[in-house]
Motif scaffolding. Structure first.
Motif, mmCIF file in Angstrom:
data_model
loop_
_atom_site.group_PDB
_atom_site.id
_atom_site.type_symbol
_atom_site.label_atom_id
_atom_site.label_comp_id
_atom_site.label_asym_id
_atom_site.label_seq_id
_atom_site.Cartn_x
_atom_site.Cartn_y
_atom_site.Cartn_z
ATOM 1 N N GLY A 48 0.814 -1.213 0.000
ATOM 2 C CA GLY A 48 0.000 0.000 0.000
ATOM 3 C C GLY A 48 0.840 1.253 0.000
ATOM 4 O O GLY A 48 1.723 1.414 0.854
ATOM 5 N N ALA A 49 0.587 2.148 -0.969
ATOM 6 C CA ALA A 49 1.330 3.410 -1.061
ATOM 7 C C ALA A 49 0.433 4.598 -0.735
ATOM 8 O O ALA A 49 0.536 5.659 -1.339
ATOM 9 C CB ALA A 49 1.951 3.567 -2.451
ATOM 10 N N GLY A 50 -0.461 4.383 0.228
ATOM 11 C CA GLY A 50 -1.224 5.496 0.780
ATOM 12 C C GLY A 50 -0.432 6.133 1.909
ATOM 13 O O GLY A 50 0.768 5.895 2.069
ATOM 14 N N GLY A 53 1.356 3.510 4.312
ATOM 15 C CA GLY A 53 2.520 2.854 3.730
ATOM 16 C C GLY A 53 3.700 3.790 3.583
ATOM 17 O O GLY A 53 4.844 3.429 3.903
ATOM 18 N N ILE A 72 7.745 -1.074 -1.873
ATOM 19 C CA ILE A 72 6.321 -0.838 -1.652
ATOM 20 C C ILE A 72 5.572 -1.339 -2.885
ATOM 21 O O ILE A 72 5.983 -1.060 -4.017
ATOM 22 C CB ILE A 72 6.031 0.661 -1.442
ATOM 23 C CG1 ILE A 72 6.866 1.223 -0.282
ATOM 24 C CG2 ILE A 72 4.546 0.898 -1.203
ATOM 25 C CD1 ILE A 72 6.782 2.735 -0.143
ATOM 26 N N GLU A 74 1.738 -1.367 -4.793
ATOM 27 C CA GLU A 74 0.511 -0.579 -4.798
ATOM 28 C C GLU A 74 -0.339 -1.000 -5.991
ATOM 29 O O GLU A 74 0.147 -1.049 -7.126
ATOM 30 C CB GLU A 74 0.857 0.908 -4.877
ATOM 31 C CG GLU A 74 -0.299 1.833 -5.171
ATOM 32 C CD GLU A 74 -1.426 1.726 -4.162
ATOM 33 O OE1 GLU A 74 -2.581 1.537 -4.585
ATOM 34 O OE2 GLU A 74 -1.166 1.836 -2.944
ATOM 35 N N ILE A 79 0.600 7.258 -6.218
ATOM 36 C CA ILE A 79 0.683 7.394 -4.762
ATOM 37 C C ILE A 79 -0.578 8.067 -4.212
ATOM 38 O O ILE A 79 -1.178 8.915 -4.863
ATOM 39 C CB ILE A 79 1.920 8.260 -4.420
ATOM 40 C CG1 ILE A 79 3.202 7.515 -4.778
ATOM 41 C CG2 ILE A 79 1.938 8.688 -2.961
ATOM 42 C CD1 ILE A 79 4.402 8.430 -4.881
ATOM 43 N N GLY A 81 -3.259 6.425 -2.006
ATOM 44 C CA GLY A 81 -4.323 5.649 -1.387
ATOM 45 C C GLY A 81 -5.692 6.252 -1.665
ATOM 46 O O GLY A 81 -6.060 6.514 -2.815
ATOM 47 N N TYR A 84 -5.676 9.117 -3.871
ATOM 48 C CA TYR A 84 -5.444 8.832 -5.291
ATOM 49 C C TYR A 84 -6.774 8.535 -5.977
ATOM 50 O O TYR A 84 -7.055 9.050 -7.066
ATOM 51 C CB TYR A 84 -4.508 7.628 -5.435
ATOM 52 C CG TYR A 84 -4.306 7.186 -6.873
ATOM 53 C CD1 TYR A 84 -3.314 7.762 -7.656
ATOM 54 C CD2 TYR A 84 -5.108 6.203 -7.455
ATOM 55 C CE1 TYR A 84 -3.129 7.376 -8.982
ATOM 56 C CE2 TYR A 84 -4.935 5.811 -8.769
ATOM 57 C CZ TYR A 84 -3.942 6.388 -9.524
ATOM 58 O OH TYR A 84 -3.763 6.014 -10.846
ATOM 59 N N ILE A 138 8.708 1.892 -5.433
ATOM 60 C CA ILE A 138 7.280 1.558 -5.456
ATOM 61 C C ILE A 138 6.934 0.837 -6.760
ATOM 62 O O ILE A 138 7.256 1.324 -7.845
ATOM 63 C CB ILE A 138 6.410 2.821 -5.317
ATOM 64 C CG1 ILE A 138 6.808 3.625 -4.071
ATOM 65 C CG2 ILE A 138 4.939 2.447 -5.246
ATOM 66 C CD1 ILE A 138 6.124 4.960 -3.948
ATOM 67 N N PHE A 140 3.915 -0.109 -8.901
ATOM 68 C CA PHE A 140 2.502 0.190 -9.094
ATOM 69 C C PHE A 140 1.810 -0.937 -9.863
ATOM 70 O O PHE A 140 2.447 -1.824 -10.413
ATOM 71 C CB PHE A 140 2.345 1.516 -9.835
ATOM 72 C CG PHE A 140 2.886 2.699 -9.070
ATOM 73 C CD1 PHE A 140 2.240 3.148 -7.927
ATOM 74 C CD2 PHE A 140 4.041 3.357 -9.476
ATOM 75 C CE1 PHE A 140 2.734 4.239 -7.207
ATOM 76 C CE2 PHE A 140 4.546 4.438 -8.773
ATOM 77 C CZ PHE A 140 3.885 4.881 -7.645
ATOM 78 N N VAL A 185 -3.172 -1.430 3.817
ATOM 79 C CA VAL A 185 -4.115 -1.296 2.697
ATOM 80 C C VAL A 185 -5.347 -0.474 3.050
ATOM 81 O O VAL A 185 -6.210 -0.262 2.195
ATOM 82 C CB VAL A 185 -4.552 -2.684 2.190
ATOM 83 C CG1 VAL A 185 -3.374 -3.432 1.599
ATOM 84 C CG2 VAL A 185 -5.190 -3.517 3.296
#
Length: 209
Positions: A48-50, A53, A72, A74, A79, A81, A84, A138, A140, A185
């Motif tokens: 999770g890249a919120g 994270g 990370i 995602e 970026i 969460g 986004y 990260i 994605f 998450v």
């Protein structure tokens, strides 16, 4: 939860496509060097890249670990969460920015308004990632499918799917080993719709908020 349909598991193709990421720049993402390949072993894997994270990754760097030890993953194409995915006009956070945004002192940042906009929050999170050297850490368009501890290698085996191409639909399978795993998450990782009779057959424009 019987009154809701999990879109990832929908039998109807039109409903299933409501989970496609409308914001991802797929050609640009395809050009990036993947930070993970099958068989890699990493110290820290963050899911999770919120905000959660990103903050966990930064705290690890502040504790003396190298950004190179962190990866990370995602599912989205960027970026942020919840910040986004949610982008409707005029969206702001209903918590005061001075309380809500983390690490204001370390970032040398003063929120420009009491209730920060979604755009401002997402931009701030991106700036945090840049400052702490996490941009290329990260991966994605990547979904975690399974996690199992392997005592023989003293690591977690993480099974994941990653996408490429138009809408990220060209999927490949990865298995990565990680010594520590952070699950960040959030509360609502799976989009749903109500089971309204006739929804799947509706022929007009549809989108998921």
């Amino acid at each position: 939860m019987d009154q809701f349909q999990d879109l990832h598991l929908a039998d109807n193709e039109r409903l299933r496509h409501l989970v496609d990421d409308p914001f991802a720049d797929h050609p640009a993402l395809d050009k990036l060097s993947p930070p993970l390949t099958s068989g890699d072993r990493v110290k820290f894997l963050i899911v999770g890249a919120g905000m959660g994270g990103i903050l966990n990754a930064i705290r690890l760097v502040q504790a003396g670990f190298s950004a190179d030890q962190i990866r990370i993953i995602e599912v989205a194409g960027g970026i942020g969460g919840t910040w986004y995915w949610n982008r409707y006009p005029g969206l702001h956070c209903d918590v005061e920015a001075y309380i809500y945004l983390p690490m204001l002192e370390e970032m040398g940042y003063v929120p420009p308004q009491k209730y920060e906009s979604a755009i401002g929050i997402r931009s701030y999170l991106i700036s945090m990632v840049k400052k702490y050297g996490l941009e290329d850490k990260i991966m994605f368009r990547t979904q975690l499918d399974g996690l199992q501890w392997d005592d023989s290698i003293q690591a977690w085996k993480a099974d994941m799917r990653t996408g490429r191409g138009e809408n990220g639909q060209e999927e490949s399978i990865l298995r990565v080993n990680a010594e520590f795993v952070f699950l960040t998450v959030g509360l609502f990782p799976l989009p749903q719709v109500p089971k309204v009779p006739g929804l799947a057959g509706f022929e007009g424009p549809m989108f998921h908020t």
